[in-house]
Design a protein around this motif. Structure first.
Motif, PDB file in Angstrom:
ATOM      1  N   GLY A   1       0.639  -1.387  -0.040  1.00  0.00           N
ATOM      2  CA  GLY A   1      -0.232  -0.105   0.018  1.00  0.00           C
ATOM      3  C   GLY A   1       0.885   1.215   0.067  1.00  0.00           C
ATOM      4  O   GLY A   1       0.406   2.109  -0.670  1.00  0.00           O
ATOM      5  N   ARG A   2       1.884   1.233   0.695  1.00  0.00           N
ATOM      6  CA  ARG A   2       2.760   2.553   0.804  1.00  0.00           C
ATOM      7  C   ARG A   2       3.440   2.781  -0.776  1.00  0.00           C
ATOM      8  O   ARG A   2       3.585   3.924  -0.857  1.00  0.00           O
ATOM      9  CB  ARG A   2       3.777   2.392   2.156  1.00  0.00           C
ATOM     10  CG  ARG A   2       4.808   3.507   1.925  1.00  0.00           C
ATOM     11  CD  ARG A   2       5.586   3.506   3.011  1.00  0.00           C
ATOM     12  NE  ARG A   2       6.646   4.694   2.942  1.00  0.00           N
ATOM     13  CZ  ARG A   2       7.080   5.585   3.791  1.00  0.00           C
ATOM     14  NH1 ARG A   2       6.309   5.546   4.922  1.00  0.00           N
ATOM     15  NH2 ARG A   2       7.962   6.399   3.354  1.00  0.00           N
ATOM     16  N   CYS A   3       3.889   1.625  -1.055  1.00  0.00           N
ATOM     17  CA  CYS A   3       4.537   1.665  -2.601  1.00  0.00           C
ATOM     18  C   CYS A   3       3.532   2.327  -3.212  1.00  0.00           C
ATOM     19  O   CYS A   3       3.819   3.155  -4.374  1.00  0.00           O
ATOM     20  CB  CYS A   3       5.000   0.322  -3.013  1.00  0.00           C
ATOM     21  SG  CYS A   3       6.518  -0.306  -2.163  1.00  0.00           S
ATOM     22  N   ILE A   4       2.362   1.977  -3.227  1.00  0.00           N
ATOM     23  CA  ILE A   4       1.257   2.356  -4.168  1.00  0.00           C
ATOM     24  C   ILE A   4       0.985   3.836  -3.826  1.00  0.00           C
ATOM     25  O   ILE A   4       0.856   4.751  -4.917  1.00  0.00           O
ATOM     26  CB  ILE A   4      -0.238   1.545  -4.240  1.00  0.00           C
ATOM     27  CG1 ILE A   4       0.012   0.193  -4.413  1.00  0.00           C
ATOM     28  CG2 ILE A   4      -1.138   2.293  -4.848  1.00  0.00           C
ATOM     29  CD1 ILE A   4      -1.104  -0.672  -4.225  1.00  0.00           C
ATOM     30  N   VAL A   5       0.951   4.269  -2.539  1.00  0.00           N
ATOM     31  CA  VAL A   5       0.773   5.922  -2.530  1.00  0.00           C
ATOM     32  C   VAL A   5       2.041   6.346  -2.873  1.00  0.00           C
ATOM     33  O   VAL A   5       1.652   7.476  -3.364  1.00  0.00           O
ATOM     34  CB  VAL A   5       0.692   5.711  -0.752  1.00  0.00           C
ATOM     35  CG1 VAL A   5       0.870   7.276  -0.401  1.00  0.00           C
ATOM     36  CG2 VAL A   5      -0.616   5.305  -0.282  1.00  0.00           C
ATOM     37  N   GLU A   6       3.177   6.047  -2.656  1.00  0.00           N
ATOM     38  CA  GLU A   6       4.216   6.840  -3.433  1.00  0.00           C
ATOM     39  C   GLU A   6       4.041   6.880  -4.735  1.00  0.00           C
ATOM     40  O   GLU A   6       4.680   8.060  -5.041  1.00  0.00           O
ATOM     41  CB  GLU A   6       5.473   6.235  -2.776  1.00  0.00           C
ATOM     42  CG  GLU A   6       6.963   6.761  -3.316  1.00  0.00           C
ATOM     43  CD  GLU A   6       8.041   6.113  -2.773  1.00  0.00           C
ATOM     44  OE1 GLU A   6       9.308   6.755  -2.833  1.00  0.00           O
ATOM     45  OE2 GLU A   6       8.105   4.974  -1.879  1.00  0.00           O
ATOM     46  N   ARG A   7       3.752   5.986  -5.426  1.00  0.00           N
ATOM     47  CA  ARG A   7       3.814   6.025  -6.802  1.00  0.00           C
ATOM     48  C   ARG A   7       2.786   6.741  -7.301  1.00  0.00           C
ATOM     49  O   ARG A   7       2.956   7.663  -8.080  1.00  0.00           O
ATOM     50  CB  ARG A   7       3.709   4.860  -7.622  1.00  0.00           C
ATOM     51  CG  ARG A   7       3.371   4.637  -9.033  1.00  0.00           C
ATOM     52  CD  ARG A   7       4.554   5.466  -9.555  1.00  0.00           C
ATOM     53  NE  ARG A   7       4.369   5.748 -11.276  1.00  0.00           N
ATOM     54  CZ  ARG A   7       4.515   4.964 -12.024  1.00  0.00           C
ATOM     55  NH1 ARG A   7       5.349   3.815 -11.826  1.00  0.00           N
ATOM     56  NH2 ARG A   7       4.560   5.133 -13.576  1.00  0.00           N
ATOM     57  N   LEU A   8       1.569   6.982  -6.757  1.00  0.00           N
ATOM     58  CA  LEU A   8       0.545   7.797  -7.138  1.00  0.00           C
ATOM     59  C   LEU A   8       0.767   9.250  -7.015  1.00  0.00           C
ATOM     60  O   LEU A   8       0.519  10.097  -7.509  1.00  0.00           O
ATOM     61  CB  LEU A   8      -0.750   7.357  -6.523  1.00  0.00           C
ATOM     62  CG  LEU A   8      -1.359   6.136  -7.062  1.00  0.00           C
ATOM     63  CD1 LEU A   8      -2.716   5.774  -6.085  1.00  0.00           C
ATOM     64  CD2 LEU A   8      -1.677   5.986  -8.480  1.00  0.00           C
ATOM     65  N   LYS A   9       1.391   9.469  -5.753  1.00  0.00           N
ATOM     66  CA  LYS A   9       1.813  10.852  -5.282  1.00  0.00           C
ATOM     67  C   LYS A   9       2.753  11.300  -6.540  1.00  0.00           C
ATOM     68  O   LYS A   9       2.794  12.528  -6.809  1.00  0.00           O
ATOM     69  CB  LYS A   9       2.443  10.736  -3.828  1.00  0.00           C
ATOM     70  CG  LYS A   9       2.990  12.223  -3.513  1.00  0.00           C
ATOM     71  CD  LYS A   9       1.859  13.146  -3.223  1.00  0.00           C
ATOM     72  CE  LYS A   9       2.095  14.590  -2.787  1.00  0.00           C
ATOM     73  NZ  LYS A   9       1.275  15.405  -2.480  1.00  0.00           N
ATOM     74  N   ALA A  10       3.818  10.319  -6.732  1.00  0.00           N
ATOM     75  CA  ALA A  10       4.732  10.850  -7.737  1.00  0.00           C
ATOM     76  C   ALA A  10       3.939  11.042  -9.155  1.00  0.00           C
ATOM     77  O   ALA A  10       4.473  11.914  -9.886  1.00  0.00           O
ATOM     78  CB  ALA A  10       5.798   9.709  -8.178  1.00  0.00           C
ATOM     79  N   ASP A  11       2.928  10.408  -9.429  1.00  0.00           N
ATOM     80  CA  ASP A  11       2.010  10.723 -10.687  1.00  0.00           C
ATOM     81  C   ASP A  11       1.350  11.824 -10.659  1.00  0.00           C
ATOM     82  O   ASP A  11       0.762  12.407 -11.574  1.00  0.00           O
ATOM     83  CB  ASP A  11       1.236   9.587 -10.795  1.00  0.00           C
ATOM     84  CG  ASP A  11       1.766   8.302 -11.253  1.00  0.00           C
ATOM     85  OD1 ASP A  11       3.132   8.190 -11.485  1.00  0.00           O
ATOM     86  OD2 ASP A  11       1.292   7.109 -11.177  1.00  0.00           O
ATOM     87  N   GLY A  12       1.415  12.692  -9.647  1.00  0.00           N
ATOM     88  CA  GLY A  12       0.447  13.873  -9.360  1.00  0.00           C
ATOM     89  C   GLY A  12      -0.627  13.948  -8.649  1.00  0.00           C
ATOM     90  O   GLY A  12      -1.485  14.798  -8.927  1.00  0.00           O
ATOM     91  N   PHE A  13      -1.158  12.593  -8.234  1.00  0.00           N
ATOM     92  CA  PHE A  13      -2.381  12.608  -7.590  1.00  0.00           C
ATOM     93  C   PHE A  13      -2.277  13.219  -6.115  1.00  0.00           C
ATOM     94  O   PHE A  13      -1.106  13.239  -5.702  1.00  0.00           O
ATOM     95  CB  PHE A  13      -2.694  11.127  -7.188  1.00  0.00           C
ATOM     96  CG  PHE A  13      -3.184  10.547  -8.503  1.00  0.00           C
ATOM     97  CD1 PHE A  13      -4.790  10.524  -8.749  1.00  0.00           C
ATOM     98  CD2 PHE A  13      -2.284   9.792  -9.399  1.00  0.00           C
ATOM     99  CE1 PHE A  13      -5.046   9.689  -9.877  1.00  0.00           C
ATOM    100  CE2 PHE A  13      -2.792   9.037 -10.449  1.00  0.00           C
ATOM    101  CZ  PHE A  13      -4.066   9.171 -10.751  1.00  0.00           C
TER     102      PHE A  13
END
Length: 239
Positions: free
Chosen positions: A15-27
């Protein structure tokens, strides 16, 4: 304007990996959690995301969590149903508590969370729902009848909800990871872990980032033609 994503079980592990990626994607990202305050605060501080406490097995907790996120960040465009637990044991010795807790957290949570956001997504004509299932929902696993049943149920939920919402611009997909290199897996005794790896054709565990990469695609605008799918990420362990 940045879209809003809510990831349940988003402060640790996959979940944290997903959060980090989506944040990097601009969400703009909200990370749900149930109890580990230290991990939640670290996630919030390090990734600059909104931590949201609640129990996904309780409908009212989910309602309150979504209200908080929408008040702070705006309407939720992407929901990642990632929260899950295991309470392993062979079925002939399994207690009703072991069965019920896993089904509530892994399966009932899909209704509890998705019900809060689906009407808004339909009204706006856009939404992305990504459900994190498991290889064991596809093939079964000794000692995990409760977990395997819940994760298999998640796939049926995904297909039916995808059909209901396809014409409304809302996609619903599932990901079925194999064994991922998280703290939970690393806590497995070394001899057991090596036996697991020996069954994986690519010869290693998945990295959390590899799961997050797939979520990133499914959560994005370019994935509008992908719905009702279950994507296996298991290194060839189950085909």
């Amino acid at each position: 304007m940045a879209r809003v994503a809510f990831v349940t079980g988003g402060t640790r592990g996959i979940g944290r990996c997903i959060v980090e990626r989506l944040k990097a994607d601009g969400f703009k990202v909200a990370a749900g959690y149930s109890g580990n305050e230290e991990a939640a605060q670290a996630c919030a501080n390090q990734l600059n995301v909104m931590p949201v406490k609640g129990n996904v097995s309780v409908f009212e907790d989910c309602r309150r969590a979504v209200e908080l996120v929408e008040k702070e960040l705006g309407p939720i465009d992407v929901l990642v149903n990632n929260a899950g637990i295991t309470r392993d044991g062979v079925f002939h010795k399994m207690s009703s508590e072991q069965w019920g807790e896993v089904v509530r957290v892994n399966m009932d949570s899909l209704f509890n969370m998705t019900r809060q956001v689906i009407e808004g997504m339909r009204e706006r004509g856009y939404g992305r729902i990504v459900n994190i299932s498991s290889i064991n929902g596809l093939k079964g696993q000794v000692g995990q009848t409760n977990y395997s049943a819940a994760k298999a149920g998640m796939i049926g939920f995904t297909k039916a909800l995808a059909l209901e919402n396809a014409k409304k611009g809302v996609t619903v997909n599932a990901i079925a990871p194999g064994y991922v290199d998280t703290e939970m897996v690393q806590a497995v005794p070394e001899n057991v872990l090596q036996a697991i790896i020996a069954q994986i054709p690519v010869g290693r565990l998945a990295r959390g980032e590899e799961i997050a990469d797939i979520v990133s695609y499914l959560a994005g605008e370019r994935a509008g033609y992908v719905t009702g799918a279950t994507l296996s990420i298991n290194g060839g362990q189950h085909m």
